[in-house]
Design an enzyme around this catalytic site. Sequence first.
Site, short mmCIF file in Angstrom:
data_model
loop_
_atom_site.label_atom_id
_atom_site.label_comp_id
_atom_site.label_asym_id
_atom_site.label_seq_id
_atom_site.Cartn_x
_atom_site.Cartn_y
_atom_site.Cartn_z
N PHE A 114 0.82 -1.22 0.00
CA PHE A 114 0.00 0.00 0.00
C PHE A 114 0.85 1.27 0.00
O PHE A 114 0.35 2.34 -0.33
CB PHE A 114 -0.86 0.07 1.28
CG PHE A 114 -1.87 -1.01 1.46
CD1 PHE A 114 -3.06 -1.00 0.76
CD2 PHE A 114 -1.66 -2.04 2.38
CE1 PHE A 114 -4.02 -1.99 0.95
CE2 PHE A 114 -2.60 -3.04 2.58
CZ PHE A 114 -3.78 -3.01 1.86
N THR A 158 -3.94 2.75 -9.21
CA THR A 158 -4.85 3.89 -9.18
C THR A 158 -5.47 4.17 -10.54
O THR A 158 -4.85 3.88 -11.59
CB THR A 158 -4.08 5.16 -8.73
OG1 THR A 158 -4.89 6.31 -8.95
CG2 THR A 158 -2.79 5.35 -9.50
N TYR A 169 2.58 11.15 -10.35
CA TYR A 169 1.99 10.14 -9.45
C TYR A 169 1.45 8.96 -10.27
O TYR A 169 1.83 7.80 -10.04
CB TYR A 169 0.89 10.78 -8.59
CG TYR A 169 0.03 9.76 -7.88
CD1 TYR A 169 0.57 8.89 -6.94
CD2 TYR A 169 -1.34 9.65 -8.17
CE1 TYR A 169 -0.22 7.95 -6.29
CE2 TYR A 169 -2.13 8.71 -7.53
CZ TYR A 169 -1.58 7.86 -6.60
OH TYR A 169 -2.36 6.92 -5.97
N LYS A 198 2.92 5.00 -10.67
CA LYS A 198 2.13 3.78 -10.40
C LYS A 198 2.10 2.87 -11.63
O LYS A 198 2.15 1.64 -11.51
CB LYS A 198 0.70 4.18 -10.00
CG LYS A 198 0.60 4.82 -8.63
CD LYS A 198 0.57 3.75 -7.54
CE LYS A 198 0.58 4.36 -6.16
NZ LYS A 198 0.26 3.42 -5.11
N PHE A 207 -10.39 3.61 -7.63
CA PHE A 207 -10.92 4.91 -8.01
C PHE A 207 -10.93 5.78 -6.74
O PHE A 207 -9.99 5.71 -5.97
CB PHE A 207 -12.25 4.73 -8.76
CG PHE A 207 -11.99 4.31 -10.20
CD1 PHE A 207 -11.34 3.12 -10.49
CD2 PHE A 207 -12.30 5.16 -11.26
CE1 PHE A 207 -11.01 2.77 -11.80
CE2 PHE A 207 -11.98 4.81 -12.58
CZ PHE A 207 -11.34 3.61 -12.85
N1 LIG Z 1 -7.05 7.20 -1.19
C1 LIG Z 1 -7.35 7.06 -2.49
O1 LIG Z 1 -8.37 7.58 -2.97
C2 LIG Z 1 -6.46 6.22 -3.38
C3 LIG Z 1 -6.86 6.04 -4.72
C4 LIG Z 1 -6.04 5.28 -5.55
C5 LIG Z 1 -4.91 4.65 -5.04
N2 LIG Z 1 -4.56 4.86 -3.75
C6 LIG Z 1 -3.33 4.20 -3.28
O2 LIG Z 1 -3.63 3.47 -2.10
C7 LIG Z 1 -2.52 3.46 -1.21
C8 LIG Z 1 -2.95 3.96 0.14
O3 LIG Z 1 -3.54 5.24 -0.05
P1 LIG Z 1 -3.91 6.20 1.16
O4 LIG Z 1 -4.92 7.17 0.65
O5 LIG Z 1 -4.18 5.38 2.37
O6 LIG Z 1 -2.53 6.99 1.26
P2 LIG Z 1 -1.72 7.45 2.54
O7 LIG Z 1 -0.73 8.47 2.06
O8 LIG Z 1 -2.65 7.77 3.65
O9 LIG Z 1 -0.96 6.11 2.94
C9 LIG Z 1 0.24 5.73 2.40
C10 LIG Z 1 1.16 5.39 3.55
O10 LIG Z 1 2.38 4.89 3.01
C11 LIG Z 1 3.43 5.37 3.81
N3 LIG Z 1 4.67 5.34 3.02
C12 LIG Z 1 4.97 6.03 1.92
N4 LIG Z 1 6.19 5.70 1.48
C13 LIG Z 1 6.68 4.75 2.32
C14 LIG Z 1 7.87 4.01 2.38
N5 LIG Z 1 8.84 4.18 1.47
N6 LIG Z 1 8.04 3.13 3.39
C15 LIG Z 1 7.06 2.94 4.30
N7 LIG Z 1 5.88 3.61 4.29
C16 LIG Z 1 5.71 4.51 3.32
C17 LIG Z 1 3.00 6.80 4.15
O11 LIG Z 1 3.70 7.27 5.27
C18 LIG Z 1 1.51 6.59 4.42
O12 LIG Z 1 1.31 6.25 5.78
C19 LIG Z 1 -1.44 4.34 -1.87
O13 LIG Z 1 -0.55 3.48 -2.54
C20 LIG Z 1 -2.23 5.17 -2.87
O14 LIG Z 1 -1.44 5.54 -3.98
C21 LIG Z 1 -5.31 5.61 -2.89
#
Ligand SMILES: NC(=O)c1ccc[n+]([C@@H]2O[C@H](COP(=O)([O-])OP(=O)(O)OC[C@H]3O[C@@H](n4cnc5c(N)ncnc54)[C@H](O)[C@@H]3O)[C@@H](O)[C@H]2O)c1
Length: 262
Positions: free
Chosen positions: A4, A48, A72, A76, A100
């Site tokens: 994640f 994503t 971004y 991905k 999404f």
């Molecule tokens: N929230 C959305 O709408 C959405 C949509 C599409 C994809 N995503 C993907 O889902 C995943 C989770 O999203 P989210 O909204 O919870 O994001 P978020 O930023 O809240 O969570 C990501 C976490 O990853 C941690 N992180 C980043 N780089 C790191 C590393 N090198 N080592 C360890 N930890 C690390 C960050 O500190 C954070 O806690 C992400 O990969 C994001 O790209 C989210």
Amino acid sequence: MVHFAAFSLVGESMTEPLKYFDNNTYGMMQLLEVMRDTGVNKLVFSSTAAVYGIPEEVPIKETTPTKPINPYGESKLQMEQIMAWADAAYGIKGVALRYFNVAGAVEDGAIGEDHNPETHLVPNVLFAALGKKDKITMFGNDYATPDGFNVRDYVHPIDLASAHVLALEYLAREGRSDVFNLGSSTGFSVKQIVDAAEKVVGRSIPQEVGPRRPGDPDTLIADSTKARSVLGWQPRYDDVEHIIATAWKWTEAHPYGYGDDK
Ligand SMILES: NC(=O)c1ccc[n+]([C@@H]2O[C@H](COP(=O)([O-])OP(=O)(O)OC[C@H]3O[C@@H](n4cnc5c(N)ncnc54)[C@H](O)[C@@H]3O)[C@@H](O)[C@H]2O)c1
């Protein structure tokens, strides 16, 4: 392995692209190296809808061409491509789940989202409802959509969680890499989200229309037929008011996110 972790702020990725390619793309390379060296050969990855950029067709299928319009989304997509080469060379099987717009919290309001800065629409609308923000700004009302506001597809984290379990089972059962869209397949405009939030909170929410943000596509709606038919995914949260109600329960109980709980 379920991956994640990422940097995921679209705007920041435009001004600091190398930060995104370093942490996201190179981070995936490092993870795959460790997986190869330790014999871990199954990976479920948070991808994503941003990989599609301005989509050539809506609803968006997994076969819709991928043309990210920000670093971004590009990072991905690169991660997905590196996964495919790691499968070819080392037999590491991967499922990329293209989320999404994620919104909502667990039903009892105990676990919800807490980002700093918060860039997502639903929490920001609810912050305006709480008075934590003066108002919600809706970016542009002249898009090619029925009411002029951007249309997006909202998916609940509990439904995402079940898709991850199904993806792990799929890897164990089929031993094949694949990619799936995860969305409810229903679109709501920014204005419809604000209207739905007003119903949920039972009062009007201060709002304004601001200028468009660069690079915002008119409409992003998932075709999630593949996840439903191949993985057997059945999202339970298809009612956006219900999704917002879960987020409201969390926001009301935790106006400062996890900060107060620590
Ligand atoms: N929230 C959305 O709408 C959405 C949509 C599409 C994809 N995503 C993907 O889902 C995943 C989770 O999203 P989210 O909204 O919870 O994001 P978020 O930023 O809240 O969570 C990501 C976490 O990853 C941690 N992180 C980043 N780089 C790191 C590393 N090198 N080592 C360890 N930890 C690390 C960050 O500190 C954070 O806690 C992400 O990969 C994001 O790209 C989210």
